[in-house]
Design an enzyme around this catalytic site. Sequence first.
Site, PDB file in Angstrom:
ATOM      1  N   ASP A 127       0.838  -1.266   0.323  1.00  0.00           N
ATOM      2  CA  ASP A 127      -0.050   0.058   0.110  1.00  0.00           C
ATOM      3  C   ASP A 127       0.761   1.198  -0.381  1.00  0.00           C
ATOM      4  O   ASP A 127       1.283   1.468   1.465  1.00  0.00           O
ATOM      5  CB  ASP A 127      -1.079   0.084   1.434  1.00  0.00           C
ATOM      6  CG  ASP A 127      -2.250   1.354   0.817  1.00  0.00           C
ATOM      7  OD1 ASP A 127      -2.167   1.553   0.118  1.00  0.00           O
ATOM      8  OD2 ASP A 127      -2.344   1.873   2.317  1.00  0.00           O
TER       9      ASP A 127
ATOM     10  N   GLU B 293      -1.002  -1.325  -4.719  1.00  0.00           N
ATOM     11  CA  GLU B 293      -2.591  -0.153  -4.868  1.00  0.00           C
ATOM     12  C   GLU B 293      -2.176   0.696  -5.717  1.00  0.00           C
ATOM     13  O   GLU B 293      -1.739   1.836  -6.334  1.00  0.00           O
ATOM     14  CB  GLU B 293      -2.793   0.245  -3.523  1.00  0.00           C
ATOM     15  CG  GLU B 293      -4.292   0.623  -3.124  1.00  0.00           C
ATOM     16  CD  GLU B 293      -5.180   0.951  -2.354  1.00  0.00           C
ATOM     17  OE1 GLU B 293      -5.278   0.195  -1.281  1.00  0.00           O
ATOM     18  OE2 GLU B 293      -5.145   2.371  -2.013  1.00  0.00           O
TER      19      GLU B 293
ATOM     20  N   ASP C  47      -2.675   0.398   7.165  1.00  0.00           N
ATOM     21  CA  ASP C  47      -1.590   0.547   6.167  1.00  0.00           C
ATOM     22  C   ASP C  47      -1.815  -0.209   5.854  1.00  0.00           C
ATOM     23  O   ASP C  47      -1.282  -0.971   5.311  1.00  0.00           O
ATOM     24  CB  ASP C  47      -1.045   1.817   5.413  1.00  0.00           C
ATOM     25  CG  ASP C  47      -0.600   2.884   6.294  1.00  0.00           C
ATOM     26  OD1 ASP C  47      -1.642   3.137   7.847  1.00  0.00           O
ATOM     27  OD2 ASP C  47      -1.012   3.911   5.594  1.00  0.00           O
TER      28      ASP C  47
END
Lengths: 180, 180
Positions: free
Chosen positions: B5, B66, B139
Amino acid sequence: MLGIDPGLTRCGVGVVDVAPDRSARLVHVGVVRSDPGAPIEERLAVIAAGLRDVVDAHSPQVVAVERVFAQHNRHTVMGTAQASGIALLIAGERGLPAATHTPSEVKAAVTGYGSADKLQVQTMVARVLRLDALPQPADAADALALALCHAWRGGAAAAASGPLTPAQKAWHDAERLARR
Amino acid sequence: MLGIDPGLTRCGVGVVDVAPDRSARLVHVGVVRSDPGAPIEERLAVIAAGLRDVVDAHSPQVVAVERVFAQHNRHTVMGTAQASGIALLIAGERGLPAATHTPSEVKAAVTGYGSADKLQVQTMVARVLRLDALPQPADAADALALALCHAWRGGAAAAASGPLTPAQKAWHDAERLARR
């Protein structure tokens, strides 16, 4: 001074030597390309390898990277931002200070006004570097203009004078913060 | 399967082992941080080093990152895009295939609907991985969810079955193109 005009398909690179009297000499100009049909992770690795080759060949003291804005062309901005991240990473990994400048800062530094067109930038870069022809392609001219811009805005003086005084360092840090 | 992420201040990383029956085991979860006060080139180098450490320690077969959108929060989107470029670069440099998934694809894959909130994602990740507590911070949970999403969408099956058939490769390539 190494200037990088980040891009995923074409990443312009320009290396110039700038004297304290602001006169400049062309050291290297080129474009690092990646195949638009390749996966993104391979393209970024190709760009990183190409930029590392330039750093290894010319040992710049400072890296200047064109600043990318989120509001620009959405289709390509993410790739450009990723390429700019790679350019900054390579500076960081080599322990080189990096700076970013906006396109209008670069145009203003080189031609005298911030909305100059590409031909005007190429023409001034050719004149300053005493080139017989306009630097090609435009990405490469932009990279040279970026390197000149950064040198003239104080980067070359700072790099050439060795370690910064505490006051210079404080100013430099503040300027870096302001540019983020 | 390594999920990342991307972020400049906190970059979530999660490694999971996914079996052909879709059951999954937690291998590693963490956050790579960089100092918000440091120059951008140093921050990106710190993130790259942290991500390389995770790859070296856990030898993932695939990296899922992501996907960042230009229209999101303009103050942080460029840093996030640059961090995502670093994540993809590291996959490319290690010869690992990379994929990107949008936040709603990840939420849909893990919770069943694309507008799930963070707590729902954390809860499902904990259940799937049979964790005693919710993965923290968010996260890190997102990185695990991303890894699970990619595995369940076919990435694990493809990686586990060895070389792709020509048809699988064509499908994989087309899917990658569509995701850019």
